[in-house]
Design an enzyme around this catalytic site. Structure first.
Site: not given
Length: 259
Positions: A13, A15, A209
């Site tokens: 990922d 961000d 995250d």
């Protein structure tokens, strides 16, 4: 437990993993550099459909992260790929920005509000009441409803903004029709991404995250999963879910030596 194959390909990922609020996460540059030097297949993923891969390449480059355009995979690209395989050369009424419209044009789709095959909802900075009303009427008239991603909110300097998932819920309430969400946690986004780089899930890993999108999508696509604690999920949050990542690390810096 069956021993997994060594990791040959990486999906990560963007961000919360490589960058946070426009600032690179320490170790992200070393991770990307080692990936590129190794020659291993990899993709940087985002559920955000606003930007083209070229836009994101430039954005990452400005903060010192050298990610080639062909190594960026967005929910907009995954949506265009999905539609090209399901209904090639179709028509669509689109609510979204350049990332989505460019991907659909490149896939051979025609944008129209005259009896389209699909209504496609993506991320945009300004959701128009007029455009949403048109989308609702077209869906009621028989257009099929696709949404790029199910994220309910997106970040901004002033706080949370309504995102595709929230707006899709409004359209669903008005039409009684649920969209098909292409982006994470749908493993379709991961599997089409793996196909793009010629990788196999058994020897691939997903870094994210968020438990509810990144880890879930990686798990359902059959990959190893790594949760970093530099984004939205804290260690205390993990036990709220009925599944776990393969491994939890403080940041992407802890994964450099695995490449």
């Amino acid at each position: 437990m069956t021993e997994r194959k060594p990791i040959e390909s990486w999906l990560t990922d963007m961000d919360g993993v490589l960058m946070h609020e426009g600032v690179p996460v320490p170790g992200a540059d070393a991770f990307i550099k080692k990936l590129r030097d190794s020659g291993r297949p990899f993709l940087v993923l985002t559920n955000n459909s606003i930007y083209t891969a070229r836009d994101l390449h430039a954005r990452l480059n400005r903060i010192g992260l050298e990610v080639p355009v062909e190594n960026i995979w967005t929910s907009a690209l995954a949506t265009a790929k999905f539609l090209d395989t399901q209904h090639p050369g179709g028509t669509a009424y689109v609510i979204g920005e350049a990332g989505l419209t460019t991907a659909l044009h490149d896939a051979g789709y025609v944008m129209t509000d005259a009896d389209p095959d699909f209504v496609i909802l993506g991320e945009t900075r300004t959701y128009s009441f007029e455009a949403l009303t048109k989308a609702i009427r077209l869906i009621n008239a028989g257009a099929r409803f696709i949404a790029t991603n199910p994220d309910n909110t997106g970040p901004s300097p002033e706080g949370a903004l309504p995102a595709t998932g929230s707006v899709a819920a409004l359209i669903t309430k008005a039409t009684g029709k649920d969209p098909y969400f292409v982006g994470k946690p749908n493993p379709l986004m991961m599997r089409t991404g793996l196909n793009v780089i010629g990788a196999h899930s058994e020897s691939s890993a997903m870094i994210g995250d968020r438990m509810d999108t990144d880890v879930l999508a990686g798990l359902e696509a059959g990959m190893e999963t790594f949760l970093v604690l530099t984004g939205l999920t804290t260690e205390a949050d993990i036990n709220q879910y009925p599944y776990r990542p393969t491994r939890v690390v403080n940041s992407i810096a802890d994964l450099v030596d695995l490449i």
